[in-house]
Design an enzyme around this catalytic site. Sequence first.
Site, mmCIF file in Angstrom:
data_model
loop_
_atom_site.group_PDB
_atom_site.id
_atom_site.type_symbol
_atom_site.label_atom_id
_atom_site.label_comp_id
_atom_site.label_asym_id
_atom_site.label_seq_id
_atom_site.Cartn_x
_atom_site.Cartn_y
_atom_site.Cartn_z
ATOM 1 N N ASP A 165 38.509 52.772 42.541
ATOM 2 C CA ASP A 165 37.260 53.533 42.502
ATOM 3 C C ASP A 165 37.027 54.055 43.925
ATOM 4 O OD1 ASP A 165 34.778 54.434 41.589
ATOM 5 O OD2 ASP A 165 33.807 52.498 41.759
ATOM 6 N N ASP B 186 36.175 44.876 32.860
ATOM 7 C CA ASP B 186 35.028 44.205 32.244
ATOM 8 C C ASP B 186 33.698 44.850 32.620
ATOM 9 O OD1 ASP B 186 35.056 43.289 35.046
ATOM 10 O OD2 ASP B 186 33.452 41.948 34.396
ATOM 11 N N PHE C 10 31.680 54.630 34.218
ATOM 12 C CA PHE C 10 32.049 53.213 34.157
ATOM 13 C C PHE C 10 32.753 52.936 32.834
ATOM 14 C CE2 PHE C 10 31.548 48.651 33.765
ATOM 15 C CZ PHE C 10 31.890 48.241 35.050
ATOM 16 N N VAL C 11 33.925 52.329 32.907
ATOM 17 C CA VAL C 11 34.714 52.080 31.702
ATOM 18 C C VAL C 11 35.086 50.595 31.590
ATOM 19 C CG1 VAL C 11 35.694 54.406 31.557
ATOM 20 C CG2 VAL C 11 36.874 52.659 32.924
ATOM 21 N N LYS D 111 39.848 56.732 39.825
ATOM 22 C CA LYS D 111 38.603 57.530 39.896
ATOM 23 C C LYS D 111 38.629 58.259 41.242
ATOM 24 C CE LYS D 111 35.383 54.661 37.267
ATOM 25 N NZ LYS D 111 34.176 53.833 37.407
ATOM 26 N N GLU E 280 47.036 47.647 40.489
ATOM 27 C CA GLU E 280 45.589 47.599 40.224
ATOM 28 C C GLU E 280 45.310 48.171 38.841
ATOM 29 O OE1 GLU E 280 42.847 46.512 41.155
ATOM 30 O OE2 GLU E 280 42.524 46.570 43.310
ATOM 31 N N ASP E 281 44.256 47.684 38.235
ATOM 32 C CA ASP E 281 43.792 48.273 36.984
ATOM 33 C C ASP E 281 43.084 49.604 37.254
ATOM 34 O OD1 ASP E 281 41.853 46.918 38.408
ATOM 35 O OD2 ASP E 281 40.901 46.002 36.662
ATOM 36 N N LYS F 101 40.842 39.743 37.789
ATOM 37 C CA LYS F 101 41.427 39.517 36.486
ATOM 38 C C LYS F 101 41.838 40.823 35.826
ATOM 39 C CE LYS F 101 38.104 35.809 35.999
ATOM 40 N NZ LYS F 101 36.643 35.835 36.004
ATOM 41 N N GLY F 102 41.300 41.914 36.353
ATOM 42 C CA GLY F 102 41.442 43.216 35.675
ATOM 43 C C GLY F 102 42.863 43.655 35.402
ATOM 44 N N ARG G 53 37.140 42.722 28.279
ATOM 45 C CA ARG G 53 38.491 42.799 28.835
ATOM 46 C C ARG G 53 39.546 42.824 27.732
ATOM 47 N NH1 ARG G 53 38.119 41.615 34.394
ATOM 48 N NH2 ARG G 53 36.554 40.084 34.977
HETATM 49 P P1 IMP Z 1 36.608 49.881 44.525
HETATM 50 O O1 IMP Z 1 36.572 48.880 45.642
HETATM 51 O O2 IMP Z 1 35.375 50.739 44.527
HETATM 52 O O3 IMP Z 1 37.861 50.719 44.464
HETATM 53 O O4 IMP Z 1 36.453 49.072 43.181
HETATM 54 C C1 IMP Z 1 37.488 48.358 42.666
HETATM 55 C C2 IMP Z 1 37.019 47.365 41.655
HETATM 56 O O5 IMP Z 1 35.753 47.702 41.087
HETATM 57 C C3 IMP Z 1 37.989 47.342 40.499
HETATM 58 O O6 IMP Z 1 39.080 46.493 40.757
HETATM 59 C C4 IMP Z 1 37.105 46.887 39.378
HETATM 60 O O7 IMP Z 1 37.005 45.483 39.389
HETATM 61 C C5 IMP Z 1 35.746 47.459 39.715
HETATM 62 N N1 IMP Z 1 35.515 48.735 38.987
HETATM 63 C C6 IMP Z 1 35.437 49.976 39.501
HETATM 64 N N2 IMP Z 1 35.201 50.898 38.550
HETATM 65 C C7 IMP Z 1 35.140 50.188 37.388
HETATM 66 C C8 IMP Z 1 34.932 50.578 36.022
HETATM 67 O O8 IMP Z 1 34.766 51.742 35.653
HETATM 68 N N3 IMP Z 1 34.943 49.553 35.117
HETATM 69 C C9 IMP Z 1 35.129 48.247 35.448
HETATM 70 N N4 IMP Z 1 35.337 47.859 36.703
HETATM 71 C C10 IMP Z 1 35.342 48.818 37.668
#
Ligand code: IMP
Length: 182
Positions: free
Chosen positions: A106, A162, A155-156, A134, A102-103, A46-47, A168
């Site tokens: 990470d 969310d 974490f944001v 990130k 993507e929002d 949903k992000g 959100r």
């Molecule tokens: P990744 O697989 O580690 O790149 O994580 C991606 C997903 O983790 C994102 O699409 C978010 O849903 C969640 N995520 C990662 N960092 C944050 C954050 O700082 N706040 C909220 N959601 C996050």
Amino acid sequence: MFTSIQQDIEDVLIGENEILAKVNEMGQAISKDYKGSCPVIVGVLKGSGPLVADLLRRITIPVTVDFISVSSYGPATRSSGLVRFLKDLDFSIEGRHVLVMEDIIDTGLTLSYILRVLRGRYPASLEVGTLLDKQARRLIDIKLRYRGFDLPDRFVVGYGLDYAQRYRNLPFICALRPEVYS
Ligand code: IMP
């Protein structure tokens, strides 16, 4: 405004106007880069909902839009890389120019899984854009075509992001007070 959640906010990292200016820039770049084609913008729910909604209105060429929804298992604030598709695309992307928005990226684990699945459907091209990056936490290298803001390892929430499905609706990106997580 937001008085009931104001007390949960530690600090605002990226303000609403700054976000909208960046989204405007991205929309202009996409309109220029994809001129003459009709790309598919794929939002990851949903992000990326607010981002895609704002971005679409800044794109001045013909586009189509679709959404996928994935869920990753594991702790609420960390990605585990185990991903399940909850909602798939409604249309074929074979031969189409696909831009996944993507929002936040990470570790990159979630997105690399999504890209692997989409690549297997023979798009003409497959690119990625993200509002927030990130970069320091990346475990898998991902080539980004559009990149909004670099974020520290923090974490944001807000603008689609969310914590426990909340926050959100905040129009800015902020960090929460540590007490909120406990
Ligand atoms: P990744 O697989 O580690 O790149 O994580 C991606 C997903 O983790 C994102 O699409 C978010 O849903 C969640 N995520 C990662 N960092 C944050 C954050 O700082 N706040 C909220 N959601 C996050």
